[in-house]
Design a protein around this motif. Structure first.
Motif, PDB file in Angstrom:
ATOM      1  N   CYS A  96       0.739  -1.046  -0.051  1.00 28.83           N
ATOM      2  CA  CYS A  96      -0.160   0.063   0.006  1.00 28.83           C
ATOM      3  C   CYS A  96       0.838   1.228  -0.139  1.00 28.83           C
ATOM      4  O   CYS A  96       2.124   1.272   0.525  1.00 28.83           O
ATOM      5  N   CYS A  98       0.399   3.950   1.570  1.00 29.19           N
ATOM      6  CA  CYS A  98       0.259   4.586   2.844  1.00 29.19           C
ATOM      7  C   CYS A  98       1.470   4.259   3.624  1.00 29.19           C
ATOM      8  O   CYS A  98       2.396   3.369   3.507  1.00 29.19           O
ATOM      9  N   TYR A 101      -0.364   2.047   7.706  1.00 33.61           N
ATOM     10  CA  TYR A 101      -1.835   1.369   7.466  1.00 33.61           C
ATOM     11  C   TYR A 101      -2.806   2.416   7.061  1.00 33.61           C
ATOM     12  O   TYR A 101      -2.508   3.480   7.736  1.00 33.61           O
ATOM     13  N   CYS A 102      -3.851   2.173   6.328  1.00 35.17           N
ATOM     14  CA  CYS A 102      -4.938   2.910   6.096  1.00 35.17           C
ATOM     15  C   CYS A 102      -6.230   2.049   5.731  1.00 35.17           C
ATOM     16  O   CYS A 102      -6.094   1.081   5.890  1.00 35.17           O
ATOM     17  N   CYS A 105      -5.954  -0.847   3.180  1.00 31.79           N
ATOM     18  CA  CYS A 105      -5.163  -1.988   3.517  1.00 31.79           C
ATOM     19  C   CYS A 105      -5.426  -2.604   4.979  1.00 31.79           C
ATOM     20  O   CYS A 105      -4.474  -3.488   5.260  1.00 31.79           O
TER      21      CYS A 105
HETATM   22 ZN   LIG Z   1      -2.602   1.279   3.374  1.00 29.78          ZN
END
Ligand SMILES: [Zn+2]
Lengths: 338, 133
Positions: A96, A98, A101-102, A105
């Protein structure tokens, strides 16, 4: 072989033959025949270790006055089965864009419990609440199957104790950690009479008397008295018993396993035929980094669709538009093969 | 402490290729294929099916060390096709066979569910009024 003539279907009568003996929300039992052992075993291995699901991978503990250590609780949280419906559209967090994490994902879950009464209090998986954006309404929800609707026990609180934490659930496969395994267990056996002598039965006096027969023993011809050993015989009927941990329906484990294998093989075909102009020339395959190549629908460009030729693409996706497998086990209605 | 990361079992590192061919010197029509981040699942599957393939004289695989996720597959053909062509055709055949298996499974499952209807309640929270209870 005594298979149902109904499955003997035009041109497909030469390939693998499947006979399902039980299919419910917990397990699928089936016989796979007309294949060799490497084919059957690859499917077994892939169902055990390489089907993507979702599990808690990061835990941030804000308050923990329980008797259990933070990492002990974090480990328990990781092992809680979460609903993996729609996980194929979740981005692998390592790929991902990001940082960390976001919502593309991961799924965020929170747990906050305090024992205010004067009796000990139990905290269950149902108390884990998904928060924030999610790809769909069920992805990452803890699986609860008991009749009281509690789910697995996480910990207990004495009066006055409190637990407050936030979890990040990510996509992964069981090769990395067993918490991502979709199956609780996969039974796999063949040759119930041990005619091939692939196993040596330990015994005191008489193996026949001391070993209970397999439940599949009556499906196959027992050896005749004094029958000579057949050196050319190979196993070709395999009995599976796929039991889910709850995150995927058992039939989805099988179809997803097939899909993962097809993607692996298609990836090889693609790399081996690269530069030949021909079929593999669509450029969506530039050095994949994750086990599944994150290319949405069929993963591999243009070679073969996973087997949903009849229009129901995503393997365990429902026929046309319905939620992937919420209704799969029964009453999926109009399945598109007609 | 110095244990390798578990994801190194299945994720290709920067610049790594999934499969590379190395021609075996001193053997005619023979190649080694090195598959990175794979295991017995593909190694055994491919070598077993290569052995049954036409024009393949010899096929085998090894995983040199259990901690190293690399598979070596050696293929020798009779010269009618190259080892690479033999491998591609076996892969294609297997993709088709698994596709067939998937379709058979779905068909059987639908039959099974049809047969079970009325015996079981709808699974997975389905209200499914058509069962009539
Ligand atoms: Zn992410």
């Amino acid at each position: 072989m005594d298979f149902d003539p109904m499955v003997m279907d035009d041109a497909e009568s030469l390939g693998p033959v499947v006979k399902i003996s039980q299919a419910d929300s917990v397990r699928t039992k089936f016989e796979l025949s007309n294949v060799d052992i490497s084919f059957a075993n690859s499917l077994r291995r892939v169902m055990l270790a390489e089907i993507p699901t979702i599990a808690i991978d990061l835990v941030e503990i804000e308050e923990n006055s329980t008797v259990l250590a933070d990492e002990f609780i974090a480990h328990r949280l990781g092992l809680i089965p979460l609903n993996a419906e729609g996980v194929e559209s979740l981005v692998n967090s390592r790929d991902c864009d990001c940082e960390g994490y976001c919502e593309h994902c991961s799924v965020r879950l929170t747990l906050h419990a305090k024992c205010t009464g004067d009796e000990n209090m139990s905290v269950f998986a149902r108390d884990l609440v998904p928060t924030g954006e999610r790809l769909n309404q069920v992805l990452g929800t803890p699986i609860v199957t008991d009749s009281e609707g509690l789910g697995p026990l996480i910990l207990k609180l004495r009066p006055g104790q409190e637990i407050k934490l936030e979890c990040i659930a990510k996509k992964g496969i069981a090769k990395e950690h067993a918490k991502w395994a979709p199956s609780a267990a996969i039974g796999f056996e063949y040759d119930p009479h041990n005619k091939l002598h692939h196993t040596d039965l330990w015994y005191e006096q008489d193996p026949k008397a001391e070993w209970p027969p397999s439940e599949y023993a009556e499906w196959e011809e027992p050896p005749q008295e004094g029958e000579p050993f057949d050196y050319d015989a190979v196993p070709n009927r395999f009995y599976y018993n796929v039991e889910t941990a709850g995150n995927l329906p058992p039939d989805a484990i099988v179809t997803e396993g097939i899909k993962v294998l097809q993607q692996k093989l298609a990836g090889l075909i693609h790399e081996l035929t690269e530069g030949e102009g021909g079929d593999g020339a669509n450029g969506d395959y530039n050095g994949p980094r994750s086990p599944e190549y994150n290319t949405g629908a069929d993963g591999f460009g243009g070679y073969t669709t996973p087997f949903g030729n009849a229009g129901n693409q995503s393997a365990w996706g429902g026929a046309g538009g319905t939620t992937p497998y919420g209704t799969t086990p029964y009453g999926a209605g109009q399945s598109s093969w007609s | 402490m110095n244990a390798p990361d578990r994801f190194e079992l299945f994720m290709l590192q920067e610049g790594e290729k999934k499969i590379t061919e190395k021609v075996v010197t001193g053997m005619s029509n023979a190649s080694d294929f090195i598959l990175l981040k794979e295991d017995h699942t593909l190694g055994n599957l491919l070598s077993a099916h290569l052995k049954q393939a036409p024009h393949v004289l010899m096929a085998g695989y090894k995983i040199a060390h259990p901690n190293v996720p690399e598979v070596l597959i050696r293929i020798q053909t009779d010269g009618t096709l190259t080892p690479r062509e033999a491998l591609v055709s076996v892969c294609k055949q297997l993709v088709a066979a698994y596709g067939h298996l998937g379709r058979e499974f779905q068909k059987e499952l639908a039959l099974r569910q049809y047969a079970d209807q009325g015996e079981h309640a709808a699974g997975g929270g389905g209200m499914g009024g058509q069962n009539g209870f």
